[in-house]
Design a protein around this motif. Structure first.
Motif, PDB file in Angstrom:
ATOM      1  N   UNK A 401       0.837  -1.199   0.000  1.00  0.00           N
ATOM      2  CA  UNK A 401       0.000   0.000   0.000  1.00  0.00           C
ATOM      3  C   UNK A 401       0.871   1.248   0.000  1.00  0.00           C
ATOM      4  N   UNK A 402       1.925   1.233   0.781  1.00  0.00           N
ATOM      5  CA  UNK A 402       2.798   2.410   0.865  1.00  0.00           C
ATOM      6  C   UNK A 402       3.544   2.657  -0.437  1.00  0.00           C
ATOM      7  N   UNK A 403       4.022   1.595  -1.082  1.00  0.00           N
ATOM      8  CA  UNK A 403       4.767   1.791  -2.335  1.00  0.00           C
ATOM      9  C   UNK A 403       3.886   2.437  -3.397  1.00  0.00           C
ATOM     10  N   UNK A 404       2.637   2.029  -3.481  1.00  0.00           N
ATOM     11  CA  UNK A 404       1.754   2.662  -4.467  1.00  0.00           C
ATOM     12  C   UNK A 404       1.582   4.147  -4.158  1.00  0.00           C
ATOM     13  N   UNK A 405       1.628   4.508  -2.894  1.00  0.00           N
ATOM     14  CA  UNK A 405       1.470   5.905  -2.499  1.00  0.00           C
ATOM     15  C   UNK A 405       2.756   6.707  -2.675  1.00  0.00           C
ATOM     16  N   UNK A 406       3.821   6.053  -3.177  1.00  0.00           N
ATOM     17  CA  UNK A 406       5.081   6.754  -3.396  1.00  0.00           C
ATOM     18  C   UNK A 406       5.916   6.890  -2.142  1.00  0.00           C
ATOM     19  N   UNK A 407       5.668   6.051  -1.144  1.00  0.00           N
ATOM     20  CA  UNK A 407       6.363   6.152   0.139  1.00  0.00           C
ATOM     21  C   UNK A 407       7.354   5.013   0.322  1.00  0.00           C
ATOM     22  N   UNK A 408       8.339   5.238   1.154  1.00  0.00           N
ATOM     23  CA  UNK A 408       9.329   4.211   1.463  1.00  0.00           C
ATOM     24  C   UNK A 408       8.729   3.160   2.399  1.00  0.00           C
ATOM     25  N   UNK A 409       9.297   1.985   2.369  1.00  0.00           N
ATOM     26  CA  UNK A 409       8.809   0.879   3.193  1.00  0.00           C
ATOM     27  C   UNK A 409       9.113   1.119   4.663  1.00  0.00           C
ATOM     28  N   UNK A 410       8.257   0.582   5.514  1.00  0.00           N
ATOM     29  CA  UNK A 410       8.521   0.534   6.943  1.00  0.00           C
ATOM     30  C   UNK A 410       9.083  -0.847   7.264  1.00  0.00           C
ATOM     31  N   UNK A 411      10.148  -0.889   8.051  1.00  0.00           N
ATOM     32  CA  UNK A 411      10.819  -2.159   8.353  1.00  0.00           C
ATOM     33  C   UNK A 411      11.161  -2.241   9.833  1.00  0.00           C
TER      34      UNK A 411
END
Length: 505
Positions: A401-411
């Motif tokens: 979901x975050x990648x589609x929003x142009x955001x970096x991954x949470x890890x």
């Protein structure tokens, strides 16, 4: 698309809600004026029109009640204060958590839900009388069971235990209920209806293009999964949500809401609207959510004047601040103001449903009820509640979901503090954040706050910030949530006429 998912308001009798009309394509049928059980419910066409009537109830609630009680009660949206026009204070009181049992909006919501349930019951009580293929009969039954469960799920979350009406009312003597069922009894019926619906409904791929928009096996399982999640039955929820197949995320968030892309690959269930000459099937979210002082700057519709019915479901500063820098969803979902002849006016508004108009005052925009992104986030939540797994499957779903929003991954061990999620509690916060912005203005936020037990602290802090902007605008007691206020009061009319016990406030 002109042939997809068209609804029309049908003529229904007060309680029995009998329907009829001439045949066109899916959910686009005209009423007859003098129908009774004696001359209706004879043919497959009659049954199909009864199902249409059950669907049509969604349209009116979709354009008002759902977002008033699902978004404006939350920290996502509020209202634009209209000093000269004070005729809509009943809406403001919903937002301020000051609503009481005589508020007409609560009465209307309750009534509309039970009218819709009555239409479902009418179909279920008469389907056995009609000679038609077993598969078609099973599908019709599944559709109205899905719809009945949807309405009861909304009722039980808003009011607690409510009367369970599972039979069509045929005479005034049958109108009084058996009283309020318990919350557990209501949920038991919801689960039964949705389990049946999931078994009876076709997969999404089985519908022809002209029938897209009907309830599917996936819609029933998505709603059933949410029901289990609300009950904190995480194992059952996970098993059920994994059955939601045949859907996929669109590559661009902005494409989800286009009128040219209704019922797309990500859409699991939408409330269908359609505008064309000579019909009243349209939506109007763009006008209700536009600032009342924006003229044509937001709607671009010179034929429609905005008034006290505009300036609602206004994005809050809390929601605006929740978007991370670079989040592509923000500009799709909202604007922080509009430009008029005098310059920029800093009044936020919902942009997600601002997709142009077909005729003055009418739009073709559908309202999303369930999307695949919602399902993925619910699966991630269930996985985390069953046991935190650093950078496990739940992280992968969240980051889709975050990648589609142009955001970096949470890890798990991210060196950037804002992207580090190192515990089960931290993952809960990450899921809450993602649902807040991904599903903004889609009527999930209130239910998420209550379901996760965060409503009181979140809404208390939110209210303090809202009041601080202009204390004189708010009545005493505004934004003071308590456990009792998480349920709406039973409409006083129902308390009086049906002898129902009132929710404590």
């Amino acid at each position: 698309m002109r042939n997809q998912s068209k609804y029309i308001i049908l003529a229904f009798l007060s309680i029995t809600t009998l329907v009829g009309g001439c045949k066109k394509d899916f959910l686009n049928q005209a009423p007859e004026s003098s129908l009774t059980n004696a001359n209706f419910w004879k043919t497959e066409s009659d049954l199909k029109q009864g199902v249409v009537g059950a669907y049509s109830s969604l349209r009116g609630m979709g354009t008002f009640s759902y977002w008033v009680f699902g978004e404006m009660r939350s920290d996502n949206t509020t209202f634009q204060y209209n000093a000269p026009q004070r005729g809509q204070e009943n809406r403001e009181l919903v937002d301020q958590l000051l609503v009481n049992s005589t508020n007409t909006l609560i009465q209307d919501y309750w009534r509309d839900c039970y009218v819709a349930i009555s239409r479902c019951n009418d179909v279920l009580n008469n389907v056995g009388r009609i000679e038609m293929p077993a598969a078609a009969k099973s599908q019709a039954t599944g559709e109205v069971k899905f719809l009945r469960a949807f309405h009861y799920f909304n009722l039980v979350r808003q009011f607690g235990g409510v009367p369970l009406r599972l039979e069509a009312i045929k005479s005034p003597g049958e109108a009084p209920s058996k009283g309020r069922a318990s919350v557990d009894e209501v949920y038991k019926q919801i689960i039964t209806d949705l389990t049946d619906a999931a078994n009876e409904l076709p997969d999404v791929g089985s519908y022809p293009a002209s029938e897209k928009g009907r309830a599917t096996k996936g819609a029933a399982n998505a709603l059933l999964g949410e029901v289990y999640l609300t009950q904190k039955k995480f194992g059952e929820a996970l098993t059920t949500l994994r059955k939601v197949t045949g859907y996929s995320l669109l590559s661009a968030y902005k494409d989800i809401f286009l009128t040219t892309n209704k019922n797309n690959a990500e859409s699991i269930f939408e409330i269908q609207y359609y505008s064309t000459a000579g019909t009243n099937l349209s939506s109007n979210f763009m006008y209700q959510f536009a600032p009342f002082n924006s003229g044509t700057a937001v709607t671009n519709d010179p034929g429609t004047n905005l008034n006290f019915n505009s300036g609602w479901n206004t994005p809050t500063t809390d929601l605006i601040a929740a978007y991370e820098s670079g989040d592509l969803r923000k500009d799709v979902s909202l604007a922080e103001g509009f430009t008029s002849g005098s310059g920029f006016v800093a009044v936020p508004y919902v942009r997600k449903y601002n997709q142009g108009f077909v005729q003055p005052g009418q739009t073709n925009v559908n309202f999303p009820v369930s999307r695949y992104a919602d399902v993925l986030l619910m699966i991630a939540e269930c996985l985390n509640e069953q046991g935190f797994a650093p950078d496990g499957e739940a992280f992968g779903l969240l980051n889709q979901i975050r990648r589609r929003a142009g955001l970096n991954a949470k890890t798990f061990d991210n060196p950037i503090p804002a992207l580090k999620v190192s515990s089960q509690a931290a993952f809960r916060i990450a899921i809450d954040q993602e649902r807040k912005v991904e599903l903004a203005f889609e009527n999930h936020r209130w239910y998420d706050l209550v379901r996760t037990g965060t409503a009181i602290p979140v809404l208390t802090a939110h209210g303090q910030r809202e009041i601080a902007k202009n204390p004189s605008q708010f009545p005493a007691g505004s934004y003071q949530p308590t456990q009792n206020k998480l349920l709406l009061p039973i409409p006083q009319r129902e308390v009086n006429l049906d002898n129902l016990p009132q929710n404590p406030q």
